[in-house]
Design a protein around this motif. Structure first.
Motif, PDB file in Angstrom:
ATOM      1  N   ASP A  38       0.825  -1.210   0.000  1.00  0.00           N
ATOM      2  CA  ASP A  38       0.000   0.000   0.000  1.00  0.00           C
ATOM      3  C   ASP A  38       0.861   1.262   0.000  1.00  0.00           C
ATOM      4  N   LEU A  39       1.912   1.267   0.812  1.00  0.00           N
ATOM      5  CA  LEU A  39       2.794   2.430   0.898  1.00  0.00           C
ATOM      6  C   LEU A  39       3.518   2.657  -0.423  1.00  0.00           C
ATOM      7  N   ASN A  40       3.978   1.598  -1.044  1.00  0.00           N
ATOM      8  CA  ASN A  40       4.653   1.705  -2.335  1.00  0.00           C
ATOM      9  C   ASN A  40       3.698   2.235  -3.403  1.00  0.00           C
ATOM     10  N   ALA A  41       2.450   1.768  -3.386  1.00  0.00           N
ATOM     11  CA  ALA A  41       1.447   2.249  -4.336  1.00  0.00           C
ATOM     12  C   ALA A  41       1.174   3.733  -4.106  1.00  0.00           C
ATOM     13  N   ALA A  42       1.052   4.134  -2.847  1.00  0.00           N
ATOM     14  CA  ALA A  42       0.810   5.544  -2.531  1.00  0.00           C
ATOM     15  C   ALA A  42       1.977   6.408  -2.995  1.00  0.00           C
ATOM     16  N   LEU A  49       3.368  13.136  -2.021  1.00  0.00           N
ATOM     17  CA  LEU A  49       4.095  12.274  -1.091  1.00  0.00           C
ATOM     18  C   LEU A  49       5.571  12.191  -1.484  1.00  0.00           C
ATOM     19  N   ARG A  50       5.839  12.087  -2.777  1.00  0.00           N
ATOM     20  CA  ARG A  50       7.235  12.062  -3.243  1.00  0.00           C
ATOM     21  C   ARG A  50       7.926  13.383  -2.908  1.00  0.00           C
ATOM     22  N   ASP A  51       7.211  14.507  -3.092  1.00  0.00           N
ATOM     23  CA  ASP A  51       7.773  15.811  -2.725  1.00  0.00           C
ATOM     24  C   ASP A  51       8.044  15.883  -1.227  1.00  0.00           C
ATOM     25  N   LEU A  52       7.128  15.345  -0.431  1.00  0.00           N
ATOM     26  CA  LEU A  52       7.264  15.372   1.022  1.00  0.00           C
ATOM     27  C   LEU A  52       8.549  14.674   1.470  1.00  0.00           C
ATOM     28  N   ILE A  53       8.851  13.528   0.899  1.00  0.00           N
ATOM     29  CA  ILE A  53      10.015  12.777   1.373  1.00  0.00           C
ATOM     30  C   ILE A  53      11.329  13.348   0.865  1.00  0.00           C
ATOM     31  N   VAL A  70      -0.231   9.738   6.777  1.00  0.00           N
ATOM     32  CA  VAL A  70      -0.248   8.753   5.689  1.00  0.00           C
ATOM     33  C   VAL A  70      -0.246   7.338   6.271  1.00  0.00           C
ATOM     34  N   ALA A  71       0.609   7.113   7.266  1.00  0.00           N
ATOM     35  CA  ALA A  71       0.701   5.792   7.900  1.00  0.00           C
ATOM     36  C   ALA A  71      -0.619   5.413   8.562  1.00  0.00           C
ATOM     37  N   SER A  72      -1.260   6.381   9.191  1.00  0.00           N
ATOM     38  CA  SER A  72      -2.544   6.138   9.845  1.00  0.00           C
ATOM     39  C   SER A  72      -3.623   5.817   8.812  1.00  0.00           C
ATOM     40  N   VAL A  79       5.128  -0.674  14.102  1.00  0.00           N
ATOM     41  CA  VAL A  79       6.585  -0.607  13.991  1.00  0.00           C
ATOM     42  C   VAL A  79       7.004   0.204  12.766  1.00  0.00           C
ATOM     43  N   LEU A  80       6.274   0.053  11.669  1.00  0.00           N
ATOM     44  CA  LEU A  80       6.586   0.803  10.458  1.00  0.00           C
ATOM     45  C   LEU A  80       6.207   2.268  10.622  1.00  0.00           C
ATOM     46  N   SER A  81       5.042   2.526  11.201  1.00  0.00           N
ATOM     47  CA  SER A  81       4.596   3.905  11.430  1.00  0.00           C
ATOM     48  C   SER A  81       5.584   4.673  12.298  1.00  0.00           C
ATOM     49  N   LYS A  82       6.016   4.035  13.389  1.00  0.00           N
ATOM     50  CA  LYS A  82       6.961   4.691  14.303  1.00  0.00           C
ATOM     51  C   LYS A  82       8.316   4.892  13.632  1.00  0.00           C
TER      52      LYS A  82
END
Length: 186
Positions: A38-42, A49-53, A70-72, A79-82
């Motif tokens: 899901d994260l990779n698709a987003a 999101l790409r600009d954000l990172i 986004v994680a929520s 563990v991934l969210s944190k």
């Protein structure tokens, strides 16, 4: 590999190892894997999101708040969210694509799978994909997950990459080798 790329890969690998080991301990690899998809698709779909990172103009706190949202929204494993929030605080979100790649590879290895990158002239049907996965599995001795892409420039046939091995049966490569053979004759 260039120095910045190897530094990014090293950072991503350390975070991926930590996330993987915690998820493995908590028996949450399946949920982690679906969250990564899901994260990779987003990441692929969202320019914001790409600009954000990648943007140095966004503060650490803004990055952390945004990536946590986004994680929520994606209901990612805690563990991934944190870890994503920590990466934002440390200004390490730019390695997110490599983190996803490393984690997916670690999960696949844990499951005894190998990924085959398959490029075809037109999209494979489900039956073709299954048959190809079976024949590759028989050849490499592990379960094979197909990562299919389409490149119409191949004209026909396919290009398969499994690990460091590549099989190129495309019409484009056959035409290129025929062209080289004709140059040698003439």
């Amino acid at each position: 590999m260039s120095e910045p790329a190897s530094i990014s890969s090293g950072i991503a690998e350390r975070y991926a190892t930590a996330v993987f080991e915690i998820a493995l301990e908590n028996k949450a690899l399946t949920k982690l894997e679906s969250g990564l998809v899901d994260l990779n698709a987003a990441l692929g779909e969202s320019a914001e999101l790409r600009d954000l990172i990648h943007s140095p103009l966004i503060s650490r706190d803004e990055q952390e708040a945004a990536i946590s949202a986004v994680a929520s929204k994606l209901a990612l494993q805690p563990v991934l969210s944190k870890s994503l929030a920590l990466m934002a605080q440390k200004r390490r979100l730019f390695v997110l694509p490599q983190l996803i790649e490393h984690l997916q590879a670690m999960i696949a290895e844990n499951k005894g799978e190998v990924t085959a990158d398959v490029t075809t002239a037109k999209a494979l049907t489900k039956t073709q994909s299954d048959k190809l996965a079976k024949s590759l599995a028989a050849r490499v001795g592990k379960d094979v997950k197909i990562n299919a892409t389409v490149d119409e420039n191949l004209v026909g046939g396919l290009v398969v990459k499994v690990g460091s091995k590549m099989i190129d049966t495309s019409i484009r490569s056959k035409l290129a080798s025929l062209q080289n053979a004709m140059k040698e004759v003439g």
